[in-house]
Write a protein that holds these residues in place. Structure first.
Motif, short mmCIF file in Angstrom:
data_model
loop_
_atom_site.label_atom_id
_atom_site.label_comp_id
_atom_site.label_asym_id
_atom_site.label_seq_id
_atom_site.Cartn_x
_atom_site.Cartn_y
_atom_site.Cartn_z
N LEU A 18 1.39 -57.74 -94.14
CA LEU A 18 0.43 -57.78 -93.03
C LEU A 18 0.90 -58.77 -91.99
CD1 LEU A 18 -2.81 -58.09 -95.20
CD2 LEU A 18 -1.94 -56.00 -94.14
N VAL A 19 0.33 -58.70 -90.81
CA VAL A 19 0.59 -59.69 -89.77
C VAL A 19 -0.43 -60.80 -89.95
CG1 VAL A 19 0.66 -60.14 -87.29
CG2 VAL A 19 1.52 -57.97 -88.18
N CYS A 20 0.06 -62.01 -90.08
CA CYS A 20 -0.82 -63.16 -90.32
C CYS A 20 -1.60 -63.51 -89.06
CB CYS A 20 0.00 -64.37 -90.78
SG CYS A 20 -0.98 -65.83 -91.13
N GLY A 21 -2.88 -63.79 -89.23
CA GLY A 21 -3.72 -64.17 -88.10
C GLY A 21 -3.47 -65.58 -87.62
N ARG A 22 -2.89 -66.42 -88.45
CA ARG A 22 -2.64 -67.81 -88.08
C ARG A 22 -1.26 -68.02 -87.46
NH1 ARG A 22 -2.06 -72.80 -92.21
NH2 ARG A 22 -1.70 -74.42 -90.67
N CYS A 23 -0.20 -67.58 -88.18
CA CYS A 23 1.16 -67.83 -87.68
C CYS A 23 1.73 -66.64 -86.90
CB CYS A 23 2.09 -68.20 -88.83
SG CYS A 23 2.38 -66.89 -90.04
N GLY A 24 1.13 -65.45 -87.02
CA GLY A 24 1.57 -64.28 -86.27
C GLY A 24 2.80 -63.60 -86.83
N ASN A 25 3.28 -64.02 -87.99
CA ASN A 25 4.46 -63.41 -88.60
C ASN A 25 4.07 -62.22 -89.47
OD1 ASN A 25 6.49 -65.19 -87.63
ND2 ASN A 25 5.78 -66.73 -89.07
N PRO A 26 4.83 -61.13 -89.41
CA PRO A 26 4.59 -60.04 -90.37
C PRO A 26 5.23 -60.44 -91.71
CG PRO A 26 6.31 -59.43 -88.83
CD PRO A 26 5.81 -60.78 -88.41
N SER A 27 4.42 -60.85 -92.65
CA SER A 27 4.93 -61.35 -93.92
C SER A 27 4.08 -60.82 -95.07
CB SER A 27 4.92 -62.88 -93.93
OG SER A 27 3.60 -63.35 -93.77
N ALA A 28 4.52 -61.12 -96.27
CA ALA A 28 3.81 -60.70 -97.47
C ALA A 28 2.53 -61.53 -97.61
CB ALA A 28 4.69 -60.88 -98.69
N HIS A 29 1.47 -60.86 -97.99
CA HIS A 29 0.18 -61.51 -98.26
C HIS A 29 -0.24 -61.11 -99.67
CE1 HIS A 29 0.13 -62.00 -93.95
NE2 HIS A 29 -0.99 -62.71 -94.03
N THR A 30 -0.74 -62.07 -100.41
CA THR A 30 -1.26 -61.77 -101.74
C THR A 30 -2.76 -61.55 -101.64
OG1 THR A 30 -1.51 -64.11 -102.25
CG2 THR A 30 0.52 -63.05 -102.97
N LEU A 31 -3.23 -60.51 -102.28
CA LEU A 31 -4.65 -60.21 -102.37
C LEU A 31 -5.13 -60.76 -103.70
CD1 LEU A 31 -7.23 -58.84 -101.32
CD2 LEU A 31 -6.42 -56.74 -102.39
N ARG A 32 -6.06 -61.71 -103.65
CA ARG A 32 -6.50 -62.41 -104.86
C ARG A 32 -7.99 -62.26 -105.06
NH1 ARG A 32 -3.21 -68.06 -104.19
NH2 ARG A 32 -1.15 -67.18 -104.49
N LYS A 33 -8.35 -62.28 -106.34
CA LYS A 33 -9.76 -62.23 -106.75
C LYS A 33 -10.03 -63.47 -107.59
CE LYS A 33 -12.77 -59.44 -109.70
NZ LYS A 33 -12.81 -58.20 -110.50
N ARG A 34 -11.01 -64.28 -107.18
CA ARG A 34 -11.36 -65.49 -107.90
C ARG A 34 -12.74 -65.29 -108.55
NH1 ARG A 34 -9.28 -70.55 -106.81
NH2 ARG A 34 -8.52 -69.63 -104.90
N VAL A 35 -12.78 -65.38 -109.88
CA VAL A 35 -14.01 -65.18 -110.64
C VAL A 35 -14.37 -66.50 -111.31
CG1 VAL A 35 -15.13 -63.90 -112.49
CG2 VAL A 35 -13.44 -62.76 -111.05
N THR A 36 -15.60 -66.95 -111.12
CA THR A 36 -16.09 -68.16 -111.78
C THR A 36 -17.09 -67.73 -112.85
OG1 THR A 36 -15.83 -69.38 -109.72
CG2 THR A 36 -17.17 -70.41 -111.44
N LYS A 37 -16.85 -68.18 -114.09
CA LYS A 37 -17.70 -67.78 -115.21
C LYS A 37 -18.43 -68.99 -115.78
CE LYS A 37 -15.07 -63.76 -116.61
NZ LYS A 37 -14.47 -63.02 -117.71
N PHE A 38 -19.66 -68.76 -116.24
CA PHE A 38 -20.44 -69.77 -116.93
C PHE A 38 -19.93 -69.86 -118.37
CE2 PHE A 38 -24.03 -70.91 -119.66
CZ PHE A 38 -24.38 -72.12 -119.10
N THR A 39 -19.72 -71.08 -118.85
CA THR A 39 -19.23 -71.27 -120.21
C THR A 39 -20.23 -72.06 -121.03
OG1 THR A 39 -18.05 -73.29 -119.63
CG2 THR A 39 -16.82 -71.24 -119.48
N LEU A 40 -20.31 -71.73 -122.29
CA LEU A 40 -21.14 -72.45 -123.25
C LEU A 40 -20.27 -72.76 -124.45
CD1 LEU A 40 -24.01 -73.46 -123.95
CD2 LEU A 40 -24.41 -71.24 -125.00
N PHE A 41 -20.12 -74.03 -124.75
CA PHE A 41 -19.21 -74.49 -125.81
C PHE A 41 -17.80 -73.95 -125.58
CE2 PHE A 41 -23.36 -74.78 -127.95
CZ PHE A 41 -23.33 -76.13 -128.29
N PHE A 42 -17.35 -73.99 -124.34
CA PHE A 42 -16.01 -73.59 -123.91
C PHE A 42 -15.74 -72.10 -124.09
CE2 PHE A 42 -15.85 -77.98 -125.45
CZ PHE A 42 -15.58 -78.61 -124.25
N VAL A 43 -16.78 -71.30 -124.26
CA VAL A 43 -16.65 -69.84 -124.37
C VAL A 43 -17.21 -69.23 -123.08
CG1 VAL A 43 -17.37 -67.79 -125.63
CG2 VAL A 43 -16.93 -69.92 -126.87
#
Length: 96
Positions: A18-43
């Motif tokens: 994709l073309v970066c909106g900040r630097c304007g270079n056509p470069s590789a972008h990683t698409l990431r998913k961040r999931v936060t889970k509730f844990t009980l006793f480290f499970v």
């Protein structure tokens, strides 16, 4: 004593050119998913937060996107396109 907390998981869904909106270079972008889970006793029990973002590999700028935008980018990232790589796609079975 009850021990509870949260734990974050980071999934890399695809690498897109994709073309970066900040630097304007056509470069590789990683698409990431961040999931936060509730844990009980480290499970980890259940997710309570899911966020999607793209990150430029040239300048490391990260941009938060919606789930719909992430789904749209994943459909554009077909394994046959040069420069596009999607993870989690089914592969052909190996037959000697």
């Amino acid at each position: 004593m009850i021990i509870f907390g949260t734990k974050g998981y980071l999934y890399q869904l695809a690498i897109l050119t994709l073309v970066c909106g900040r630097c304007g270079n056509p470069s590789a972008h990683t698409l990431r998913k961040r999931v936060t889970k509730f844990t009980l006793f480290f499970v980890p029990l259940f997710p309570f937060s899911t966020k999607y973002a793209t990150q430029c590999t040239f300048c490391a700028a990260e941009q938060q996107i919606t789930r719909e935008q992430a789904d749209q980018l994943l459909t554009q990232a077909t394994p046959g396109d040069p420069g596009q790589q999607a993870y989690g796609q089914p592969q052909q079975p190996y037959r000697p």
